[in-house]
Write a protein that holds these residues in place. Structure first.
Motif, PDB file in Angstrom:
ATOM      1  N   VAL A   1       5.208  -0.769   5.325  1.00 19.36           N
ATOM      2  CA  VAL A   1       4.180   0.078   5.871  1.00 19.36           C
ATOM      3  C   VAL A   1       3.426  -0.296   6.924  1.00 19.36           C
ATOM      4  CG1 VAL A   1       1.683   0.806   5.156  1.00 19.36           C
ATOM      5  CG2 VAL A   1       3.366   0.659   3.293  1.00 19.36           C
ATOM      6  N   ILE A   2       3.393  -1.350   7.505  1.00 15.85           N
ATOM      7  CA  ILE A   2       3.258  -1.655   8.826  1.00 15.85           C
ATOM      8  C   ILE A   2       4.002  -1.104   9.895  1.00 15.85           C
ATOM      9  CG2 ILE A   2       2.720  -3.750  10.504  1.00 15.85           C
ATOM     10  CD1 ILE A   2       1.649  -5.089   8.174  1.00 15.85           C
ATOM     11  N   GLY A   3       5.208  -1.284   9.763  1.00 19.58           N
ATOM     12  CA  GLY A   3       6.258  -0.459  10.582  1.00 19.58           C
ATOM     13  C   GLY A   3       5.984   0.845  10.649  1.00 19.58           C
ATOM     14  N   LEU A   4       5.553   1.504   9.462  1.00 18.37           N
ATOM     15  CA  LEU A   4       5.310   2.715   9.288  1.00 18.37           C
ATOM     16  C   LEU A   4       4.147   3.308  10.296  1.00 18.37           C
ATOM     17  CD1 LEU A   4       5.786   5.709   8.392  1.00 18.37           C
ATOM     18  CD2 LEU A   4       4.518   5.258   6.217  1.00 18.37           C
TER      19      LEU A   4
ATOM     20  N   LEU B   1      11.307  -2.198  -3.062  1.00 21.05           N
ATOM     21  CA  LEU B   1      11.518  -0.705  -2.653  1.00 21.05           C
ATOM     22  C   LEU B   1      10.497   0.273  -3.202  1.00 21.05           C
ATOM     23  CD1 LEU B   1      13.487   1.556  -1.485  1.00 21.05           C
ATOM     24  CD2 LEU B   1      14.600   1.398  -3.846  1.00 21.05           C
ATOM     25  N   SER B   2      10.206   0.197  -4.430  1.00 20.19           N
ATOM     26  CA  SER B   2       9.177   0.837  -5.186  1.00 20.19           C
ATOM     27  C   SER B   2       7.909   0.698  -4.493  1.00 20.19           C
ATOM     28  CB  SER B   2       9.039   0.455  -6.497  1.00 20.19           C
ATOM     29  OG  SER B   2      10.304   0.253  -7.391  1.00 20.19           O
ATOM     30  N   PHE B   3       7.235  -0.429  -4.096  1.00 20.16           N
ATOM     31  CA  PHE B   3       6.181  -0.777  -3.672  1.00 20.16           C
ATOM     32  C   PHE B   3       6.068  -0.271  -2.067  1.00 20.16           C
ATOM     33  CE2 PHE B   3       5.099  -2.044  -7.596  1.00 20.16           C
ATOM     34  CZ  PHE B   3       3.695  -2.430  -7.489  1.00 20.16           C
ATOM     35  N   SER B   4       7.325  -0.046  -1.412  1.00 12.56           N
ATOM     36  CA  SER B   4       7.354   0.617  -0.193  1.00 12.56           C
ATOM     37  C   SER B   4       6.840   1.847  -0.328  1.00 12.56           C
ATOM     38  CB  SER B   4       8.923   0.249   0.362  1.00 12.56           C
ATOM     39  OG  SER B   4       9.006  -0.929   0.670  1.00 12.56           O
ATOM     40  N   VAL B   5       7.528   2.686  -1.148  1.00 10.61           N
ATOM     41  CA  VAL B   5       7.024   3.959  -1.403  1.00 10.61           C
ATOM     42  C   VAL B   5       5.716   4.278  -1.826  1.00 10.61           C
ATOM     43  CG1 VAL B   5       7.637   6.105  -2.761  1.00 10.61           C
ATOM     44  CG2 VAL B   5       9.694   4.699  -2.031  1.00 10.61           C
ATOM     45  N   PHE B   6       5.429   3.363  -2.920  1.00  9.81           N
ATOM     46  CA  PHE B   6       3.813   3.486  -3.052  1.00  9.81           C
ATOM     47  C   PHE B   6       2.779   2.984  -2.005  1.00  9.81           C
ATOM     48  CE2 PHE B   6       5.116   1.869  -7.989  1.00  9.81           C
ATOM     49  CZ  PHE B   6       5.470   3.415  -7.899  1.00  9.81           C
ATOM     50  N   GLY B   7       3.093   2.131  -1.251  1.00  8.43           N
ATOM     51  CA  GLY B   7       2.415   1.792  -0.108  1.00  8.43           C
ATOM     52  C   GLY B   7       2.181   2.913   0.710  1.00  8.43           C
ATOM     53  N   PHE B   8       3.273   3.658   1.056  1.00  7.01           N
ATOM     54  CA  PHE B   8       3.039   5.023   1.979  1.00  7.01           C
ATOM     55  C   PHE B   8       2.150   5.823   1.143  1.00  7.01           C
ATOM     56  CE2 PHE B   8       4.615   9.364   2.103  1.00  7.01           C
ATOM     57  CZ  PHE B   8       4.090   9.874   3.190  1.00  7.01           C
ATOM     58  N   CYS B   9       2.380   6.095  -0.278  1.00 10.06           N
ATOM     59  CA  CYS B   9       1.340   7.012  -0.704  1.00 10.06           C
ATOM     60  C   CYS B   9       0.107   6.675  -0.680  1.00 10.06           C
ATOM     61  CB  CYS B   9       2.002   7.082  -2.445  1.00 10.06           C
ATOM     62  SG  CYS B   9       3.436   7.738  -2.859  1.00 10.06           S
ATOM     63  N   LEU B  10      -0.255   5.478  -0.823  1.00  8.79           N
ATOM     64  CA  LEU B  10      -1.767   4.909  -0.799  1.00  8.79           C
ATOM     65  C   LEU B  10      -2.228   4.649   0.493  1.00  8.79           C
ATOM     66  CD1 LEU B  10      -1.009   2.439  -3.750  1.00  8.79           C
ATOM     67  CD2 LEU B  10      -2.227   4.893  -3.821  1.00  8.79           C
ATOM     68  N   SER B  11      -1.490   4.827   1.732  1.00  8.67           N
ATOM     69  CA  SER B  11      -2.026   4.656   3.034  1.00  8.67           C
ATOM     70  C   SER B  11      -2.210   5.729   3.932  1.00  8.67           C
ATOM     71  CB  SER B  11      -1.350   3.389   3.513  1.00  8.67           C
ATOM     72  OG  SER B  11       0.037   3.899   3.775  1.00  8.67           O
ATOM     73  N   LEU B  12      -0.899   6.311   4.228  1.00  8.16           N
ATOM     74  CA  LEU B  12      -0.877   7.330   5.453  1.00  8.16           C
ATOM     75  C   LEU B  12      -0.721   8.581   4.562  1.00  8.16           C
ATOM     76  CD1 LEU B  12       1.101   5.743   8.236  1.00  8.16           C
ATOM     77  CD2 LEU B  12      -1.380   6.116   7.927  1.00  8.16           C
TER      78      LEU B  12
ATOM     79  N   VAL C   1      -5.485   1.897  10.028  1.00  6.97           N
ATOM     80  CA  VAL C   1      -5.500   1.917   8.582  1.00  6.97           C
ATOM     81  C   VAL C   1      -4.466   1.137   7.875  1.00  6.97           C
ATOM     82  CG1 VAL C   1      -5.091   3.838   6.853  1.00  6.97           C
ATOM     83  CG2 VAL C   1      -6.425   4.446   8.822  1.00  6.97           C
ATOM     84  N   THR C   2      -3.332   1.237   8.296  1.00  6.90           N
ATOM     85  CA  THR C   2      -2.178   0.291   7.780  1.00  6.90           C
ATOM     86  C   THR C   2      -2.427  -1.113   7.829  1.00  6.90           C
ATOM     87  OG1 THR C   2      -0.818   0.555   9.813  1.00  6.90           O
ATOM     88  CG2 THR C   2      -0.443   2.107   8.139  1.00  6.90           C
ATOM     89  N   ALA C   3      -3.108  -1.636   9.071  1.00 11.92           N
ATOM     90  CA  ALA C   3      -3.757  -2.985   9.153  1.00 11.92           C
ATOM     91  C   ALA C   3      -4.465  -3.297   7.881  1.00 11.92           C
ATOM     92  CB  ALA C   3      -4.027  -3.245  10.176  1.00 11.92           C
TER      93      ALA C   3
ATOM     94  N   ALA D   1      -9.926   3.454  -2.002  1.00 12.06           N
ATOM     95  CA  ALA D   1     -10.109   3.868  -0.454  1.00 12.06           C
ATOM     96  C   ALA D   1      -8.889   4.742  -0.260  1.00 12.06           C
ATOM     97  CB  ALA D   1     -10.098   2.459   0.476  1.00 12.06           C
ATOM     98  N   THR D   2      -8.087   4.986  -0.814  1.00 12.81           N
ATOM     99  CA  THR D   2      -6.955   5.637  -0.574  1.00 12.81           C
ATOM    100  C   THR D   2      -7.540   7.313  -0.022  1.00 12.81           C
ATOM    101  OG1 THR D   2      -5.411   5.095  -2.052  1.00 12.81           O
ATOM    102  CG2 THR D   2      -4.855   7.149  -1.175  1.00 12.81           C
ATOM    103  N   PRO D   3      -8.168   8.059  -0.624  1.00 16.01           N
ATOM    104  CA  PRO D   3      -8.745   9.284  -0.284  1.00 16.01           C
ATOM    105  C   PRO D   3      -9.748   9.346   0.981  1.00 16.01           C
ATOM    106  CG  PRO D   3      -9.575   9.197  -2.476  1.00 16.01           C
ATOM    107  CD  PRO D   3      -8.671   7.833  -2.003  1.00 16.01           C
ATOM    108  N   LEU D   4     -10.307   8.095   0.978  1.00 17.20           N
ATOM    109  CA  LEU D   4     -11.478   7.757   2.042  1.00 17.20           C
ATOM    110  C   LEU D   4     -10.929   7.408   3.337  1.00 17.20           C
ATOM    111  CD1 LEU D   4     -13.864   5.700  -0.406  1.00 17.20           C
ATOM    112  CD2 LEU D   4     -13.510   8.241  -0.329  1.00 17.20           C
ATOM    113  N   TYR D   5      -9.859   7.077   3.501  1.00 19.92           N
ATOM    114  CA  TYR D   5      -9.238   6.624   4.987  1.00 19.92           C
ATOM    115  C   TYR D   5      -9.447   7.758   5.919  1.00 19.92           C
ATOM    116  CZ  TYR D   5      -7.020   2.498   2.948  1.00 19.92           C
ATOM    117  OH  TYR D   5      -6.742   1.128   2.444  1.00 19.92           O
ATOM    118  N   THR D   6      -9.518   8.790   5.728  1.00 19.29           N
ATOM    119  CA  THR D   6      -9.716   9.789   6.877  1.00 19.29           C
ATOM    120  C   THR D   6     -11.293   9.838   7.124  1.00 19.29           C
ATOM    121  OG1 THR D   6      -9.986  11.640   5.209  1.00 19.29           O
ATOM    122  CG2 THR D   6      -7.820  11.461   6.228  1.00 19.29           C
ATOM    123  N   LEU D   7     -11.979   9.485   6.205  1.00 20.16           N
ATOM    124  CA  LEU D   7     -13.341   9.446   6.558  1.00 20.16           C
ATOM    125  C   LEU D   7     -13.950   8.043   7.628  1.00 20.16           C
ATOM    126  CD1 LEU D   7     -15.418  10.553   3.375  1.00 20.16           C
ATOM    127  CD2 LEU D   7     -15.422  11.662   5.557  1.00 20.16           C
TER     128      LEU D   7
END
Length: 414
Positions: free
Chosen positions: A370-373, A241-252, A62-64, A44-50
């Motif tokens: 990511v929710i905070g972001l 910490l790693s997955f905080s960065v990954f979560g950003f990459c995969l959501s917003l 989206v983050t929810a 879904a990562t590249p589909l979120y804009t759609l």
């Protein structure tokens, strides 16, 4: 031994025929299941804009939806992370694939945020059921090569997360861009059920005793031996910490990267979003050793995350790509080292439970920050929110780097 007997935790029936797979085939299957489920979870990562446009979602929506996957994953790891020790690895993987099929169908048919989140939650359940089972199976299949068991585990997990956005972007070019990727993925998952069902399963490592075997499946309070406690908390902190960065990459990240690249190409956005994860996966084949690997990897991660914001400020696609790759490489070698350390200190009978607990904390990094972001994006706008986010992540990485460097220096002088 049939799958139904495994799920009921009954003794094996005599004369049960099936596929007596080689060790190599079992290794491939254990890795392939978690890899494929993680691909599906990140299509879904590249589909979120759609999806935002089609369903009228905000950035917080989206983050929810993304966080519902992580929260379901974490809850299932806490409740059922030890199940494969008792029902067997094969049975746990089959349950995971079935849950993945259900999640793909619900998500592909979603017409509102609730249904979207439900589909994501089912995908989280699937990944959680497979996480401890596949990691423990790989370790049991390579009893004399624990480091390579860890490498294969992280290669399959990081590789699946990295491949998901790329595959999702490519499959979105088919008719029905938000449904076709999940139809194709469901066919692959269904095909995997055949060899899993035919496989001659090995006995559970901790078969239950007593008249009520189901009691061993009850939730357990996580416990780690004193010898492994320090390694456990370090692995959990680096993972969070790693997955905080990954979560950003995969959501917003797709919405953040699009202006830099000046494109709305879903395959390209998906490839860039998965680049950090791909670099992390590829780092598992690198033979980097030494007491300073962890602090060096964390320092590279901290500096690279800062460069992501710099790439946006300077509208530099080249810097964005370089920072993404370096962040993945730094994270990959650091996390592999601390993950292997805790895995080596845990008894085999507790491996699935303890590794699942590490992933509980690790995956929380994909949800809470990511929710905070998402909230900060709604209040301050995406560029400002991301700038603050990367500064915090960078500071945390550099702080962990300093702590691990001090520990490494103390060991050297001891």
């Amino acid at each position: 031994m049939t799958v139904f007997n495994e799920l009921r935790m009954r003794p094996a029936t005599a004369g049960r025929q099936g596929w007596d797979a080689s060790t190599t085939a079992r290794l491939v299957m254990a890795g392939a299941v978690i890899f494929t489920l993680l691909v599906g979870a990140n299509l879904a990562t590249p589909l979120y804009t759609l999806l935002q446009a089609n369903l009228g979602l905000s950035a917080l929506g989206v983050t929810a939806a993304f966080a519902s996957y992580v929260l379901a994953l974490v809850a299932t790891l806490m409740l059922a992370g030890h199940w494969s020790d008792h029902i067997g690895r094969r049975a746990a993987l089959i349950l995971a694939v079935l849950a993945g099929l259900a999640g793909s169908w619900v998500f592909s048919q979603a017409e509102n945020l609730v249904a979207l989140s439900a589909g994501r939650a089912l995908q989280g359940v699937a990944v959680a059921l497979a996480t401890g089972a596949s990691a423990a199976a790989l370790r049991e299949l390579l009893p004399t090569r624990p480091e390579w068991a860890t490498r294969f585990t992280l290669l399959a997990t990081a590789g699946g997360v990295a491949a998901g956005p790329v595959i999702g972007g490519l499959l979105s070019l088919l008719p029905g861009p938000t449904t076709a990727p999940y139809y194709v993925h469901s066919l692959v998952l269904a095909a995997m059920l055949v060899p899993l069902y035919l496989l001659q399963a090995r006995p559970a490592i901790k078969p239950p005793v007593g008249r009520r075997p189901v009691l061993v499946l009850a939730p357990r309070r996580p416990s780690v031996s004193t010898e492994a406690r320090g390694a456990f908390w370090l692995a959990a902190a680096v993972g969070f910490l790693s997955f905080s960065v990954f979560g950003f990459c995969l959501s917003l990240a797709p919405a953040y990267f699009a202006p830099i690249l000046q494109t709305d190409s879903r395959p390209l956005i998906g490839a860039l979003a998965g680049m950090t994860l791909a670099a992390s996966a590829l780092s598992q084949v690198l033979s980097v050793r030494g007491r300073f690997v962890v602090p060096a990897g964390l320092a590279v991660l901290g500096a690279s995350v800062l460069l992501l914001a710099a790439a946006a400020a300077w509208s530099s696609p080249l810097l964005l790509a370089a920072a993404s790759v370096c962040a993945g490489l730094g994270q990959g070698v650091a996390f592999r080292t601390v993950f292997n350390d805790v895995a080596a200190k845990v008894e085999s009978s507790q491996h699935a439970q303890v590794i699942s607990t590490v992933y509980v904390i690790t995956y929380l990094g994909s949800a809470v920050p990511v929710i905070g972001l998402g909230w900060a994006t709604a209040v301050f706008g995406l560029p400002t929110a991301v700038a603050g986010f990367v500064v915090l992540c960078s500071a945390a990485a550099l702080a962990l780097s300093a702590v691990t460097l001090r520990t490494a220096l103390q060991r050297r002088t001891a």
